[in-house]
Design a protein around this motif. Structure first.
Motif, PDB file in Angstrom:
ATOM      1  N   GLN A 168      34.223  60.292 -65.456  1.00 26.90           N
ATOM      2  CA  GLN A 168      35.151  61.428 -65.464  1.00 26.90           C
ATOM      3  C   GLN A 168      35.639  61.698 -66.884  1.00 26.90           C
ATOM      4  OE1 GLN A 168      38.991  61.079 -63.458  1.00 26.90           O
ATOM      5  NE2 GLN A 168      38.927  63.261 -62.950  1.00 26.90           N
ATOM      6  N   GLU A 197      35.995  57.967 -68.157  1.00 25.49           N
ATOM      7  CA  GLU A 197      36.322  56.759 -67.406  1.00 25.49           C
ATOM      8  C   GLU A 197      35.176  56.473 -66.434  1.00 25.49           C
ATOM      9  OE1 GLU A 197      40.026  56.718 -65.216  1.00 25.49           O
ATOM     10  OE2 GLU A 197      39.670  54.667 -64.480  1.00 25.49           O
ATOM     11  N   LEU A 214      33.784  55.082 -63.147  1.00 19.98           N
ATOM     12  CA  LEU A 214      34.321  54.853 -61.800  1.00 19.98           C
ATOM     13  C   LEU A 214      33.190  54.472 -60.858  1.00 19.98           C
ATOM     14  CD1 LEU A 214      36.752  57.879 -61.965  1.00 19.98           C
ATOM     15  CD2 LEU A 214      37.475  55.474 -61.722  1.00 19.98           C
ATOM     16  N   LEU A 215      33.379  53.359 -60.202  1.00 20.57           N
ATOM     17  CA  LEU A 215      32.346  52.781 -59.352  1.00 20.57           C
ATOM     18  C   LEU A 215      32.159  53.600 -58.067  1.00 20.57           C
ATOM     19  CD1 LEU A 215      30.495  50.282 -59.383  1.00 20.57           C
ATOM     20  CD2 LEU A 215      32.390  48.981 -58.394  1.00 20.57           C
ATOM     21  N   PRO A 238      36.226  53.933 -53.269  1.00 17.76           N
ATOM     22  CA  PRO A 238      36.607  52.720 -54.003  1.00 17.76           C
ATOM     23  C   PRO A 238      37.868  52.072 -53.438  1.00 17.76           C
ATOM     24  CG  PRO A 238      36.068  54.462 -55.546  1.00 17.76           C
ATOM     25  CD  PRO A 238      36.028  55.067 -54.175  1.00 17.76           C
ATOM     26  N   ASP A 239      38.824  52.879 -53.003  1.00 13.34           N
ATOM     27  CA  ASP A 239      40.059  52.308 -52.468  1.00 13.34           C
ATOM     28  C   ASP A 239      39.784  51.450 -51.227  1.00 13.34           C
ATOM     29  OD1 ASP A 239      41.548  53.427 -54.462  1.00 13.34           O
ATOM     30  OD2 ASP A 239      42.119  55.195 -53.297  1.00 13.34           O
ATOM     31  N   ILE A 291      36.808  48.316 -53.195  1.00  8.36           N
ATOM     32  CA  ILE A 291      37.261  47.491 -54.331  1.00  8.36           C
ATOM     33  C   ILE A 291      38.148  46.333 -53.832  1.00  8.36           C
ATOM     34  CG2 ILE A 291      38.592  47.442 -56.497  1.00  8.36           C
ATOM     35  CD1 ILE A 291      36.153  48.963 -57.113  1.00  8.36           C
ATOM     36  N   VAL A 315      29.100  46.703 -64.055  1.00  6.82           N
ATOM     37  CA  VAL A 315      29.836  47.901 -64.493  1.00  6.82           C
ATOM     38  C   VAL A 315      29.977  47.902 -66.019  1.00  6.82           C
ATOM     39  CG1 VAL A 315      32.083  49.075 -64.471  1.00  6.82           C
ATOM     40  CG2 VAL A 315      31.109  48.227 -62.324  1.00  6.82           C
ATOM     41  N   SER A 361      39.938  44.588 -62.622  1.00  9.60           N
ATOM     42  CA  SER A 361      40.877  44.014 -61.654  1.00  9.60           C
ATOM     43  C   SER A 361      41.464  42.736 -62.231  1.00  9.60           C
ATOM     44  CB  SER A 361      40.155  43.656 -60.357  1.00  9.60           C
ATOM     45  OG  SER A 361      39.546  44.780 -59.799  1.00  9.60           O
ATOM     46  N   GLN A 389      39.206  39.800 -62.473  1.00  7.18           N
ATOM     47  CA  GLN A 389      38.185  39.814 -63.524  1.00  7.18           C
ATOM     48  C   GLN A 389      38.698  39.202 -64.829  1.00  7.18           C
ATOM     49  OE1 GLN A 389      37.235  44.202 -62.520  1.00  7.18           O
ATOM     50  NE2 GLN A 389      35.410  43.427 -63.555  1.00  7.18           N
ATOM     51  N   GLU A 435      40.819  49.164 -68.889  1.00  4.60           N
ATOM     52  CA  GLU A 435      42.011  49.608 -68.150  1.00  4.60           C
ATOM     53  C   GLU A 435      42.485  48.494 -67.231  1.00  4.60           C
ATOM     54  OE1 GLU A 435      41.647  53.370 -66.222  1.00  4.60           O
ATOM     55  OE2 GLU A 435      41.044  54.399 -68.068  1.00  4.60           O
ATOM     56  N   ARG A 440      49.004  59.645 -61.481  1.00  8.11           N
ATOM     57  CA  ARG A 440      48.870  60.971 -60.885  1.00  8.11           C
ATOM     58  C   ARG A 440      50.073  61.366 -60.034  1.00  8.11           C
ATOM     59  NH1 ARG A 440      46.330  63.171 -56.149  1.00  8.11           N
ATOM     60  NH2 ARG A 440      45.891  61.104 -55.343  1.00  8.11           N
ATOM     61  N   GLU A 481      45.433  68.400 -62.123  1.00 10.37           N
ATOM     62  CA  GLU A 481      44.585  69.300 -61.334  1.00 10.37           C
ATOM     63  C   GLU A 481      44.763  70.769 -61.687  1.00 10.37           C
ATOM     64  OE1 GLU A 481      45.166  68.414 -57.192  1.00 10.37           O
ATOM     65  OE2 GLU A 481      44.110  66.498 -57.343  1.00 10.37           O
ATOM     66  N   GLY A 503      41.614  64.667 -65.306  1.00 11.80           N
ATOM     67  CA  GLY A 503      41.855  65.190 -63.965  1.00 11.80           C
ATOM     68  C   GLY A 503      40.838  66.244 -63.580  1.00 11.80           C
ATOM     69  N   PRO A 540      34.766  63.067 -61.465  1.00 11.99           N
ATOM     70  CA  PRO A 540      33.795  62.020 -61.802  1.00 11.99           C
ATOM     71  C   PRO A 540      32.387  62.532 -61.486  1.00 11.99           C
ATOM     72  CG  PRO A 540      35.641  61.117 -60.555  1.00 11.99           C
ATOM     73  CD  PRO A 540      35.781  62.602 -60.513  1.00 11.99           C
TER      74      PRO A 540
HETATM   75  P1  C2E Z   1      41.974  54.623 -61.316  1.00 13.97           P
HETATM   76  O1  C2E Z   1      41.423  53.678 -62.318  1.00 13.97           O
HETATM   77  O2  C2E Z   1      43.409  54.995 -61.432  1.00 13.97           O
HETATM   78  O3  C2E Z   1      41.032  55.898 -61.397  1.00 13.97           O
HETATM   79  C1  C2E Z   1      41.488  57.217 -61.254  1.00 13.97           C
HETATM   80  C2  C2E Z   1      41.261  57.711 -59.847  1.00 13.97           C
HETATM   81  O4  C2E Z   1      41.845  58.998 -59.709  1.00 13.97           O
HETATM   82  C3  C2E Z   1      39.781  57.875 -59.498  1.00 13.97           C
HETATM   83  O5  C2E Z   1      39.635  57.589 -58.121  1.00 13.97           O
HETATM   84  C4  C2E Z   1      39.555  59.357 -59.767  1.00 13.97           C
HETATM   85  O6  C2E Z   1      38.447  59.899 -59.078  1.00 13.97           O
HETATM   86  C5  C2E Z   1      40.862  59.919 -59.285  1.00 13.97           C
HETATM   87  N1  C2E Z   1      41.178  61.218 -59.900  1.00 13.97           N
HETATM   88  C6  C2E Z   1      40.964  61.603 -61.171  1.00 13.97           C
HETATM   89  N2  C2E Z   1      41.419  62.858 -61.393  1.00 13.97           N
HETATM   90  C7  C2E Z   1      41.944  63.273 -60.217  1.00 13.97           C
HETATM   91  C8  C2E Z   1      42.568  64.510 -59.806  1.00 13.97           C
HETATM   92  O7  C2E Z   1      42.736  65.448 -60.575  1.00 13.97           O
HETATM   93  N3  C2E Z   1      42.991  64.567 -58.508  1.00 13.97           N
HETATM   94  C9  C2E Z   1      42.807  63.529 -57.628  1.00 13.97           C
HETATM   95  N4  C2E Z   1      43.217  63.699 -56.375  1.00 13.97           N
HETATM   96  N5  C2E Z   1      42.227  62.353 -57.988  1.00 13.97           N
HETATM   97  C10 C2E Z   1      41.795  62.239 -59.267  1.00 13.97           C
HETATM   98  P2  C2E Z   1      38.447  56.712 -57.556  1.00 13.97           P
HETATM   99  O8  C2E Z   1      37.188  56.977 -58.313  1.00 13.97           O
HETATM  100  O9  C2E Z   1      38.447  56.894 -56.080  1.00 13.97           O
HETATM  101  O10 C2E Z   1      38.884  55.225 -57.899  1.00 13.97           O
HETATM  102  C11 C2E Z   1      40.007  54.647 -57.294  1.00 13.97           C
HETATM  103  C12 C2E Z   1      40.386  53.360 -57.957  1.00 13.97           C
HETATM  104  O11 C2E Z   1      39.391  52.355 -57.753  1.00 13.97           O
HETATM  105  C13 C2E Z   1      40.522  53.457 -59.477  1.00 13.97           C
HETATM  106  O12 C2E Z   1      41.754  54.045 -59.822  1.00 13.97           O
HETATM  107  C14 C2E Z   1      40.413  52.001 -59.862  1.00 13.97           C
HETATM  108  O13 C2E Z   1      41.640  51.345 -59.692  1.00 13.97           O
HETATM  109  C15 C2E Z   1      39.426  51.478 -58.845  1.00 13.97           C
HETATM  110  N6  C2E Z   1      38.091  51.398 -59.468  1.00 13.97           N
HETATM  111  C16 C2E Z   1      37.142  52.362 -59.604  1.00 13.97           C
HETATM  112  N7  C2E Z   1      36.055  51.909 -60.263  1.00 13.97           N
HETATM  113  C17 C2E Z   1      36.322  50.603 -60.563  1.00 13.97           C
HETATM  114  C18 C2E Z   1      35.578  49.558 -61.251  1.00 13.97           C
HETATM  115  O14 C2E Z   1      34.463  49.734 -61.769  1.00 13.97           O
HETATM  116  N8  C2E Z   1      36.186  48.318 -61.333  1.00 13.97           N
HETATM  117  C19 C2E Z   1      37.433  48.087 -60.799  1.00 13.97           C
HETATM  118  N9  C2E Z   1      37.927  46.842 -60.949  1.00 13.97           N
HETATM  119  N10 C2E Z   1      38.144  49.034 -60.172  1.00 13.97           N
HETATM  120  C20 C2E Z   1      37.612  50.280 -60.055  1.00 13.97           C
END
Ligand code: C2E
Ligand code: MG
Ligand code: MG
Ligand code: MG
Length: 282
Positions: A45, A59, A61-62, A74-75, A78, A94, A116, A119, A146, A200, A237, A255, A261
Motif C-alpha cells: 500500500q 507498507e 501487508l500479508l 489478516p485480522d 495473523i 515477509v 508482531s 517476532q 512497524e 485510522r 479515505e 489510506g 494494498p
Molecule cells: P496495520 O499494520 O495497521 O495495517 C494497516 C491496515 O489498514 C491494513 O489492513 C490496510 O489494508 C488497512 N487500511 C489502509 N488504508 C485504509 C483505509 O483507508 N481504510 C480502511 N478501512 N483500511 C485501510 P490489513 O491489510 O487487513 O492488515 C491488518 C493488520 O494485520 C495490519 O494492520 C497488521 O497489524 C497485520 N499484518 C498485516 N501484514 C502483516 C505481516 O506481514 N506481519 C505481521 N506481523 N502483521 C501483519
C-alpha cells in the motif's frame, strides 16, 4: 442476550464454542501448509508525502488466498500465526520478499514491514533482516519496521537490547496504530522511533463534527515532533481527512484515498515510470 446460570440456557452456547474451536484448529492446520503451498502473498500500500502527494514508500501487508475459503483477512489469520508460532517462518518470508521488491524501486522509496511482538523474540530475526538487506543490496535506511505499543505491555528484559541491535543495522522503526493500545508513554525512548503512525480510528473521526479526534491527532503530532519523530496518518479515505491531517502537520499519509494494498507488480509500476511506459506502449 441474557446470560443465564441455568443449564438449559448455557447449553445453547456450547455448539457455537465448539464450532469456533474447530474452525480455529482447521485454520491452524491450513496455515501451517500455506507458505509451502504458495498461498501467501504480499500486497503493497502506498504511503505519500503530504506536501506533494508523491509516493515515498509502501507498507507490505500479508495476504492469504485459501484454496477453499478464498481470501482470509489478516485480522483473522495473523492472531492464529502468532498463537502457533507460525508467524516466525512466515515473518522471515515477509522480510525477504519485501526487501526483494523494494530493491526494484527507486532509492527514495522505502518499504515498511509489520513485526508482531513474538517476532522480536525470534533469535533469527536480526540475522534474517541482515541477510535480506545484503542479498538484495538494499540500503538499510529503506527498511522500516512497524511495531505496536503492545510489544511494551508484556515487555521481556531483552526487548530493548533487541531493538537496539536492529537499529544498529541501520533500519528504522515506526510505532504502528498509535493511541489504541497502551496509555504509558515511558517506552517511547526505547526503540528510537522515527515515526508514529496515527491510527485510522482517529483519522476517520477527525472530521466529524464535535469529535475530539482532531485534538488527539494534534497532540500526537506535537508529541512526535518534540521527540524528533515524524507522523503518518493511517487509513485516510477522503480528501477532507487528508487536508485535515496535513494542516495539523502530519508529514505522510496512507489510506485508500491514495491507493489500496495492491499486488507487487502494480506497486512497482507506480514508482518506476519506465516500466509503466513500457506497459502502456504494449
Ligand atoms: P496495520 O499494520 O495497521 O495495517 C494497516 C491496515 O489498514 C491494513 O489492513 C490496510 O489494508 C488497512 N487500511 C489502509 N488504508 C485504509 C483505509 O483507508 N481504510 C480502511 N478501512 N483500511 C485501510 P490489513 O491489510 O487487513 O492488515 C491488518 C493488520 O494485520 C495490519 O494492520 C497488521 O497489524 C497485520 N499484518 C498485516 N501484514 C502483516 C505481516 O506481514 N506481519 C505481521 N506481523 N502483521 C501483519
Ligand atoms: Mg502496519
Ligand atoms: Mg496500523
Ligand atoms: Mg492496524
Amino acid at each position: 442476550e441474557v446470560k443465564s446460570n441455568g443449564r438449559g440456557a448455557a447449553c445453547r452456547f456450547i455448539p457455537a464454542i465448539r464450532d469456533k474451536a474447530e474452525e480455529r484448529r482447521a485454520l491452524e492446520a491450513d496455515l501451517a501448509q500455506a507458505l509451502a503451498r504458495g498461498e501467501l502473498s504480499l500486497a503493497f500500500q502506498p504511503v505519500v508525502e503530504a506536501s506533494d502527494e508523491h509516493i515515498v514508500g509502501f507498507e507490505a501487508l500479508l495476504r492469504w488466498n485459501h484454496p477453499a475459503h478464498g481470501k482470509v483477512p489478516p485480522d483473522k489469520f495473523i492472531p492464529v500465526a502468532e498463537a502457533t508460532g507460525l508467524i516466525i517462518p512466515i515473518g522471515h518470508w515477509v522480510i525477504r520478499n519485501a526487501c526483494a521488491w523494494a530493491a526494484r524501486w527507486p532509492d527514495h522509496v522505502r518499504v515498511a514491514v509489520n513485526l508482531s511482538p513474538a517476532q522480536i523474540e525470534d533469535p533469527l530475526l536480526i540475522e534474517t533482516v541482515q541477510r535480506a538487506l545484503a542479498d538484495n543490496d538494499l540500503d538499510p535506511a529503506r527498511l522500516e519496521l512497524e511495531i505496536t505499543e503492545s510489544l511494551f505491555l508484556n515487555e521481556k528484559p531483552a526487548t530493548t537490547a533487541k531493538l537496539a541491535a536492529l537499529r544498529g543495522l541501520g533500519v528504522s522503526f515506526a510505532l504502528d496504530d498509535f493511541g489504541t493500545g497502551y496509555s504509558s508513554l515511558g517506552y517511547l525512548h526505547k526503540a528510537a522511533f522515527s515515526r508514529i503512525k496515527i491510527d485510522r480510528s482517529f483519522v476517520s473521526r477527525a472530521v466529524q463534527p464535535g469529535s475530539e479526534a482532531g485534538a488527539i491527532i494534534q497532540a500526537i503530532v506535537s508529541l512526535a515532533h518534540s521527540l524528533d519523530m515524524a507522523t503518518t496518518a493511517e487509513g485516510t479515505e477522503t480528501r477532507e481527512e487528508f487536508e485535515f491531517c496535513r494542516a495539523l502537520g502530519c508529514e505522510q499519509i496512507q489510506g485508500y484515498l491514495f491507493g489500496r494494498p495492491m499486488p507487487p507488480e502494480e506497486a512497482t509500476a507506480l514508482v518506476r515510470p519506465a516500466t509503466r511506459l513500457r506497459l502502456v506502449a504494449e
